[in-house]
Design a protein around this motif. Structure first.
Motif, PDB file in Angstrom:
ATOM      1  N   VAL A 187       0.891  -1.166   0.000  1.00  0.00           N
ATOM      2  CA  VAL A 187       0.000   0.000   0.000  1.00  0.00           C
ATOM      3  C   VAL A 187       0.922   1.207   0.000  1.00  0.00           C
ATOM      4  CG1 VAL A 187      -1.780   1.295   1.213  1.00  0.00           C
ATOM      5  CG2 VAL A 187      -1.809  -1.215   1.263  1.00  0.00           C
ATOM      6  N   ILE A 188       0.894   1.950  -1.096  1.00  0.00           N
ATOM      7  CA  ILE A 188       1.742   3.127  -1.199  1.00  0.00           C
ATOM      8  C   ILE A 188       0.893   4.380  -1.052  1.00  0.00           C
ATOM      9  CG2 ILE A 188       3.551   1.988  -2.525  1.00  0.00           C
ATOM     10  CD1 ILE A 188       2.403   3.261  -5.055  1.00  0.00           C
ATOM     11  N   ARG A 189       1.396   5.306  -0.276  1.00  0.00           N
ATOM     12  CA  ARG A 189       0.700   6.578  -0.034  1.00  0.00           C
ATOM     13  C   ARG A 189       1.274   7.634  -0.968  1.00  0.00           C
ATOM     14  NH1 ARG A 189      -3.740   9.294   1.483  1.00  0.00           N
ATOM     15  NH2 ARG A 189      -3.248  11.179   2.592  1.00  0.00           N
ATOM     16  N   ALA A 224       8.110   4.531  -8.758  1.00  0.00           N
ATOM     17  CA  ALA A 224       9.460   3.990  -8.584  1.00  0.00           C
ATOM     18  C   ALA A 224      10.057   4.372  -7.227  1.00  0.00           C
ATOM     19  CB  ALA A 224      10.360   4.468  -9.717  1.00  0.00           C
ATOM     20  N   ALA A 225       9.667   5.529  -6.695  1.00  0.00           N
ATOM     21  CA  ALA A 225      10.195   5.997  -5.413  1.00  0.00           C
ATOM     22  C   ALA A 225       9.372   5.513  -4.223  1.00  0.00           C
ATOM     23  CB  ALA A 225      10.253   7.527  -5.411  1.00  0.00           C
ATOM     24  N   ALA A 226       8.258   4.849  -4.493  1.00  0.00           N
ATOM     25  CA  ALA A 226       7.337   4.452  -3.425  1.00  0.00           C
ATOM     26  C   ALA A 226       7.996   3.478  -2.452  1.00  0.00           C
ATOM     27  CB  ALA A 226       6.085   3.834  -4.032  1.00  0.00           C
ATOM     28  N   LYS A 227       7.595   3.601  -1.201  1.00  0.00           N
ATOM     29  CA  LYS A 227       8.037   2.689  -0.148  1.00  0.00           C
ATOM     30  C   LYS A 227       6.808   2.056   0.466  1.00  0.00           C
ATOM     31  CE  LYS A 227      12.338   3.967  -0.477  1.00  0.00           C
ATOM     32  NZ  LYS A 227      13.129   3.298  -1.417  1.00  0.00           N
ATOM     33  N   PRO A 228       6.838   0.736   0.682  1.00  0.00           N
ATOM     34  CA  PRO A 228       7.880  -0.191   0.285  1.00  0.00           C
ATOM     35  C   PRO A 228       7.950  -0.346  -1.231  1.00  0.00           C
ATOM     36  CG  PRO A 228       6.080  -1.379   1.354  1.00  0.00           C
ATOM     37  CD  PRO A 228       5.744   0.075   1.388  1.00  0.00           C
ATOM     38  N   ILE A 238       7.877  -1.734  -4.923  1.00  0.00           N
ATOM     39  CA  ILE A 238       6.974  -2.613  -5.669  1.00  0.00           C
ATOM     40  C   ILE A 238       7.801  -3.737  -6.278  1.00  0.00           C
ATOM     41  CG2 ILE A 238       5.426  -2.738  -7.659  1.00  0.00           C
ATOM     42  CD1 ILE A 238       4.770   0.279  -7.051  1.00  0.00           C
ATOM     43  N   GLU A 239       7.360  -4.976  -6.058  1.00  0.00           N
ATOM     44  CA  GLU A 239       8.078  -6.155  -6.544  1.00  0.00           C
ATOM     45  C   GLU A 239       7.225  -6.936  -7.536  1.00  0.00           C
ATOM     46  OE1 GLU A 239       9.313  -8.413  -3.126  1.00  0.00           O
ATOM     47  OE2 GLU A 239      10.258  -6.674  -2.188  1.00  0.00           O
ATOM     48  N   PRO A 240       7.871  -7.733  -8.401  1.00  0.00           N
ATOM     49  CA  PRO A 240       7.110  -8.573  -9.345  1.00  0.00           C
ATOM     50  C   PRO A 240       6.120  -9.467  -8.597  1.00  0.00           C
ATOM     51  CG  PRO A 240       9.430  -8.573  -9.929  1.00  0.00           C
ATOM     52  CD  PRO A 240       9.326  -7.881  -8.591  1.00  0.00           C
ATOM     53  N   GLY A 241       4.923  -9.584  -9.137  1.00  0.00           N
ATOM     54  CA  GLY A 241       3.882 -10.406  -8.525  1.00  0.00           C
ATOM     55  C   GLY A 241       3.069  -9.706  -7.463  1.00  0.00           C
ATOM     56  N   ASP A 242       3.431  -8.468  -7.124  1.00  0.00           N
ATOM     57  CA  ASP A 242       2.708  -7.727  -6.088  1.00  0.00           C
ATOM     58  C   ASP A 242       1.315  -7.309  -6.542  1.00  0.00           C
ATOM     59  OD1 ASP A 242       4.477  -7.679  -3.956  1.00  0.00           O
ATOM     60  OD2 ASP A 242       5.253  -5.666  -4.375  1.00  0.00           O
ATOM     61  N   ILE A 243       0.469  -7.145  -5.558  1.00  0.00           N
ATOM     62  CA  ILE A 243      -0.747  -6.364  -5.693  1.00  0.00           C
ATOM     63  C   ILE A 243      -0.353  -4.970  -5.210  1.00  0.00           C
ATOM     64  CG2 ILE A 243      -3.055  -5.972  -4.743  1.00  0.00           C
ATOM     65  CD1 ILE A 243      -3.291  -9.092  -4.570  1.00  0.00           C
ATOM     66  N   VAL A 244      -0.669  -3.949  -5.988  1.00  0.00           N
ATOM     67  CA  VAL A 244      -0.281  -2.585  -5.640  1.00  0.00           C
ATOM     68  C   VAL A 244      -1.536  -1.764  -5.370  1.00  0.00           C
ATOM     69  CG1 VAL A 244       0.853  -0.480  -6.432  1.00  0.00           C
ATOM     70  CG2 VAL A 244       1.827  -2.713  -7.021  1.00  0.00           C
ATOM     71  N   ALA A 245      -1.669  -1.290  -4.133  1.00  0.00           N
ATOM     72  CA  ALA A 245      -2.790  -0.424  -3.758  1.00  0.00           C
ATOM     73  C   ALA A 245      -2.259   0.988  -3.581  1.00  0.00           C
ATOM     74  CB  ALA A 245      -3.444  -0.926  -2.477  1.00  0.00           C
ATOM     75  N   PHE A 258      -3.053   1.045   6.166  1.00  0.00           N
ATOM     76  CA  PHE A 258      -1.940   0.180   5.782  1.00  0.00           C
ATOM     77  C   PHE A 258      -0.850   0.918   5.010  1.00  0.00           C
ATOM     78  CE2 PHE A 258      -5.735  -2.468   6.093  1.00  0.00           C
ATOM     79  CZ  PHE A 258      -5.300  -3.451   6.969  1.00  0.00           C
ATOM     80  N   GLY A 259      -0.951   2.236   4.925  1.00  0.00           N
ATOM     81  CA  GLY A 259      -0.023   3.020   4.123  1.00  0.00           C
ATOM     82  C   GLY A 259       1.441   2.760   4.455  1.00  0.00           C
ATOM     83  N   GLY A 260       2.248   2.557   3.412  1.00  0.00           N
ATOM     84  CA  GLY A 260       3.672   2.346   3.581  1.00  0.00           C
ATOM     85  C   GLY A 260       4.044   0.976   4.112  1.00  0.00           C
ATOM     86  N   ARG A 261       3.170   0.007   3.935  1.00  0.00           N
ATOM     87  CA  ARG A 261       3.440  -1.341   4.468  1.00  0.00           C
ATOM     88  C   ARG A 261       3.250  -2.412   3.392  1.00  0.00           C
ATOM     89  NH1 ARG A 261      -0.434  -0.413   9.351  1.00  0.00           N
ATOM     90  NH2 ARG A 261       0.814   0.988  10.605  1.00  0.00           N
ATOM     91  N   ARG A 262       3.926  -3.536   3.624  1.00  0.00           N
ATOM     92  CA  ARG A 262       3.649  -4.746   2.852  1.00  0.00           C
ATOM     93  C   ARG A 262       2.489  -5.442   3.550  1.00  0.00           C
ATOM     94  NH1 ARG A 262       6.314  -5.699  -1.341  1.00  0.00           N
ATOM     95  NH2 ARG A 262       5.554  -7.816  -1.526  1.00  0.00           N
TER      96      ARG A 262
END
Length: 187
Positions: A48-50, A65-69, A71-78, A157-161
Motif C-alpha cells: 500500500v503506497i501513499r 518507482a520511489a514508493a516505499k515499500p 513494488i516487486e514482481p507479482g505484487d498487488i499494488v494499492a 496500511f499506508g507504507g506497508r507490505r
C-alpha cells in the motif's frame, strides 16, 4: 416474515459501482470474465503506497518507482491517495490518476492487480477529451493486470507490505464484480 421463517433480498446493480474488480472483459470482448480469473490473481502479497496528490493531479513513473515499500514482481499494488474520504463530495470525480507511462511501468514490473481509492485510475471526467478511450484501463487489462476501484481504508496500511484478499463475486462471463477487499499487515 410472520408467514415464512426467512428473508430473501433481491439485488440489482451495476457491477462497477462501489468497491469492485474489473476483469479484462471490461474492455476486451475476448478477455476473461470474472468467473475465468483464477483466485491466485486476487490474493497475495503486495504494498500500500501513499501518494499525496491534488485535484486532477497525475501519478507518474517517478512516484511509483520511489514508493516505499518497493513494488516487486507479482505484487498487488494499492495506491492510497486519500481520495476515498472525498466520496460524495464535488471533488470525488476530480481525483488523481495514473499516467499512461505509469500504467505501463506497473505492467513492466509484473504486478498482478492495481487497486485505487478513486473512481478510476484513468483521467478524471473533467480532463477527458471527447473521444476518450480509457487508455490506462486498456494498458493494464490488456496484459492481465486486474484493476480494483473505490477501495476504502487504505490509510490504515499506508507504507506497508500486506497480504490482500480481493473477493469479487464470480459472475459468469461478467466484465467486473462487486468485491469485498481484505488486508492484513505482514510481520
Amino acid at each position: 416474515m410472520p408467514e415464512r421463517p426467512l428473508n430473501v433480498t433481491y439485488m440489482e446493480t451495476i457491477v462497477h459501482m462501489g468497491t469492485h474488480v474489473d476483469a479484462p472483459r471490461h474492455f476486451y470482448i475476448d478477455g476473461p470474465g470474472m468467473d475465468e480469473i483464477p483466485l491466485e490473481r486476487m490474493i497475495g502479497e503486495g504494498v500500500v503506497i501513499r501518494l499525496e496528490k491534488a485535484v486532477n493531479e497525475e501519478i507518474g513513473v517517478d512516484d511509483l518507482a520511489a514508493a516505499k515499500p518497493r513494488i516487486e514482481p507479482g505484487d498487488i499494488v494499492a495506491i492510497d491517495t486519500g481520495w476515498s474520504g472525498r466520496w460524495g463530495t464535488p471533488e470525488w470525480n476530480r481525483h488523481p490518476y495514473l499516467s499512461l507511462e505509469a500504467a505501463q511501468w506497473l505492467v513492466d514490473q509484473k504486478v498482478k492487480l492495481v487497486a485505487v481509492d478513486t473512481a478510476t485510475p484513468d483521467l478524471p471526467h473533467d480532463l477527458r477529451p471527447k473521444d476518450f478511450q480509457f487508455p490506462v484501463h486498456c494498458v493494464l487489462l490488456k496484459d492481465g493486470v486486474l484493476i480494483s476501484e473505490q477501495i476504502a481504508n487504505l490509510h490504515k496500511f499506508g507504507g506497508r507490505r500486506v497480504e490482500f484478499l480481493f473477493c469479487p463475486l464470480s459472475i459468469e462471463g461478467c466484465d467486473g464484480a462487486p468485491a469485498r477487499v481484505l488486508a492484513r499487515t505482514l510481520s
